[in-house]
Scaffold this active site. Structure first.
Site, PDB file in Angstrom:
ATOM      1  N   PHE A 141      96.485   9.500 -37.232  1.00  0.00           N
ATOM      2  CA  PHE A 141      95.927  10.365 -38.570  1.00  0.00           C
ATOM      3  C   PHE A 141      95.551   8.850 -39.728  1.00  0.00           C
ATOM      4  CE2 PHE A 141      96.392  11.835 -43.126  1.00  0.00           C
ATOM      5  CZ  PHE A 141      94.655  12.679 -42.572  1.00  0.00           C
ATOM      6  N   ASP A 225      97.525   0.222 -39.337  1.00  0.00           N
ATOM      7  CA  ASP A 225      97.131   1.170 -40.065  1.00  0.00           C
ATOM      8  C   ASP A 225      98.843   1.563 -41.030  1.00  0.00           C
ATOM      9  OD1 ASP A 225      97.283   3.711 -42.001  1.00  0.00           O
ATOM     10  OD2 ASP A 225      95.905   4.703 -40.808  1.00  0.00           O
ATOM     11  N   LYS A 254      99.880   4.331 -50.114  1.00  0.00           N
ATOM     12  CA  LYS A 254     100.494   5.668 -50.773  1.00  0.00           C
ATOM     13  C   LYS A 254     101.961   4.920 -51.274  1.00  0.00           C
ATOM     14  CE  LYS A 254     101.042   8.974 -46.399  1.00  0.00           C
ATOM     15  NZ  LYS A 254     100.827   9.967 -47.240  1.00  0.00           N
TER      16      LYS A 254
HETATM   17  C1  LIG Z   1      99.560   6.745 -41.370  1.00  0.00           C
HETATM   18  C2  LIG Z   1      98.200   7.046 -42.457  1.00  0.00           C
HETATM   19  N1  LIG Z   1      96.961   6.455 -42.263  1.00  0.00           N
HETATM   20  C3  LIG Z   1      96.223   6.880 -43.531  1.00  0.00           C
HETATM   21  C4  LIG Z   1      96.827   8.461 -44.023  1.00  0.00           C
HETATM   22  C5  LIG Z   1      95.347   9.002 -45.328  1.00  0.00           C
HETATM   23  O1  LIG Z   1      96.247   8.567 -46.911  1.00  0.00           O
HETATM   24  P1  LIG Z   1      95.527   9.462 -48.319  1.00  0.00           P
HETATM   25  O2  LIG Z   1      95.743  11.135 -47.958  1.00  0.00           O
HETATM   26  O3  LIG Z   1      96.110   8.776 -49.087  1.00  0.00           O
HETATM   27  O4  LIG Z   1      93.629   9.757 -48.063  1.00  0.00           O
HETATM   28  C6  LIG Z   1      98.186   8.866 -44.177  1.00  0.00           C
HETATM   29  C7  LIG Z   1      98.472  10.153 -45.232  1.00  0.00           C
HETATM   30  O5  LIG Z   1      99.137  10.213 -45.349  1.00  0.00           O
HETATM   31  C8  LIG Z   1      98.414   8.038 -43.342  1.00  0.00           C
HETATM   32  O6  LIG Z   1     100.097   8.538 -43.076  1.00  0.00           O
END
Ligand SMILES: Cc1ncc(COP(=O)(O)O)c(C=O)c1O
Length: 400
Positions: A141, A225, A254
């Site tokens: 994700f 990520d 986050k």
């Molecule tokens: C690993 C990861 N990447 C990207 C995102 C996306 O972040 P945002 O919701 O701040 O756009 C999340 C959100 O849960 C995530 O857990």
């Protein structure tokens, strides 16, 4: 006077908020430390922390004071101007990540935006024009905007919005597939050090090390990520530290500003030279309010030793979960204060709901996993309380 109660708000939410969001189970009104209260005054122990966002818990005085002071002083100025807090944060991130003097930071407002920037970075690694492929993992994700969604390895999320930006291929998470896939036609490999949204799934042993070797050999950007795993959450500042490697870029969001929206792309070494002037930007990205919040959070994490706390409390929390006598509890995954409880039956929604009934917030990222991600400030008292409430929730479910 506040007239919103549990009896009245759900219909209003259903009628006015975009249907892309399900109607939540609770309306929360305030928080303090590791606890939040709903509009009816019921208290909950928050062991999700806004999905790994509230690093310092709720209403931490260091964050409250820094943000209050900054908004009184200078909230926003546009990217035509530099500000002290932006510069301080960029330098701090280069130091904390180990990117050092060869590091650079781009600021956005969310995780998805950080990954959009990383996607553009990947496009800039063209070589002589032959690097056209971007590799990401199945079940990953990376966000909901079009670029970050293209990277996300969950076809049902992507399909309604196709066509996606091109060139992204998804592979299963095995070192054998990495060996087969990574070559000189690849621009970038995107990996989450732990797949949080997939249910807190660890990578296979040695995966990141092999990914680093292969990407380095073939001139491929290794982009991690760290949006969920970064900022101390796993018991190290960043997830990649557990693997003893240095990536070419990481994305953050986050937990970085404790609830104030911010995202960042941090580049290391040669990856820092790819973007040139005018190629990316954002109105709010890196503004004084958000960067002040992040400096306050990162400063407090350093000063209060919260990365070490995440490692120690993570171990304690695992032991407390293990001591609960419930046939539903299977394997424990993740690291530090990012814990996935594998359930022996696909009843995660019911478990999360029973937890809420017992005054405990956790979540169910899939049918058979519970995710636990408390604030990094968590201590003995909260862990004892967690065990009591989690056990009560599981017992209530068993007798239902
Ligand atoms: C690993 C990861 N990447 C990207 C995102 C996306 O972040 P945002 O919701 O701040 O756009 C999340 C959100 O849960 C995530 O857990």
């Amino acid at each position: 006077m506040n007239t919103i109660t549990t009896d009245t708000w759900k219909d209003r939410f259903g009628a006015s908020v975009m249907r892309s969001l399900a109607t939540p189970q609770l309306m929360l009104e305030r928080g303090e430390g590791c606890y939040v209260w709903d509009v009816d005054g019921k208290q909950y122990l928050d062991f999700l922390a806004g999905i790994a966002v509230n690093s310092l818990g709720h209403a931490h005085p260091v964050l409250v004071d820094a943000v209050s002071q900054q908004i009184r002083t200078l909230a926003h100025v546009s990217n035509y101007f530099a500000t002290p807090s932006q510069l301080e944060l960029a330098e701090r991130l280069c130091r904390l990540t180990g990117a050092g003097e060869a590091g650079r930071v781009y600021f956005g407002n969310s995780g998805a935006e950080a990954n959009e920037a990383a996607f553009k970075l990947a496009r800039l690694n063209r070589g002589n024009g032959s690097r056209t492929r971007i590799i990401a993992l199945n079940n990953s994700f990376h966000g909901r905007t079009m670029g970050s969604l293209a990277l996300t390895g969950k076809p049902p999320m992507r399909e309604p919005f196709e066509p996606m930006p091109g060139g992204v291929e998804h592979i299963d998470t095995s070192t054998e597939l990495l060996e087969e896939t990574i070559d000189d036609t690849v621009a970038a490999l995107f990996v989450e050090p732990i797949k949080g949204e997939a249910g807190v799934l660890d990578l296979p042993a040695g995966y990141l090390k092999r990914a680093r070797e292969l990407t380095e050999k073939h001139g491929v950007l290794l982009i991690l990520d760290e949006i969920q795993t970064g900022i101390g959450r796993t018991g190290r500042w960043f997830g990649f530290e557990h693997a003893g490697i240095t990536p070419d870029a990481i994305t953050l969001a986050k937990g970085m500003a404790g609830g104030v929206p911010i995202g960042a792309l941090v580049t290391f070494g040669w990856a820092s030279e790819l973007f040139t002037r005018g190629q990316h930007g954002s109105t709010f990205g890196g503004n004084p309010l958000a960067t002040t919040a992040a400096n306050a959070v990162l400063g407090e994490i350093e000063q209060a030793g919260l990365v070490a706390n995440a490692a120690a409390r993570g171990g304690q929390l695992r032991a407390s979960i293990r001591s609960i006598d419930s046939e539903l509890i299977g394997e424990l995954r993740g690291s530090g204060l990012l814990i996935g409880v594998g359930l022996t039956e696909p009843v995660a929604e019911a478990v999360a709901s029973a937890c809420l009934d017992n005054g405990l917030i956790v979540n169910a990222p899939n049918d058979s996993s519970i995710r636990i991600a408390p604030p990094l400030i968590v201590g003995d008292a909260e862990i004892t309380e967690f065990q009591r409430r989690f056990q009560a929730a599981l017992a209530a479910l068993a007798s239902a």
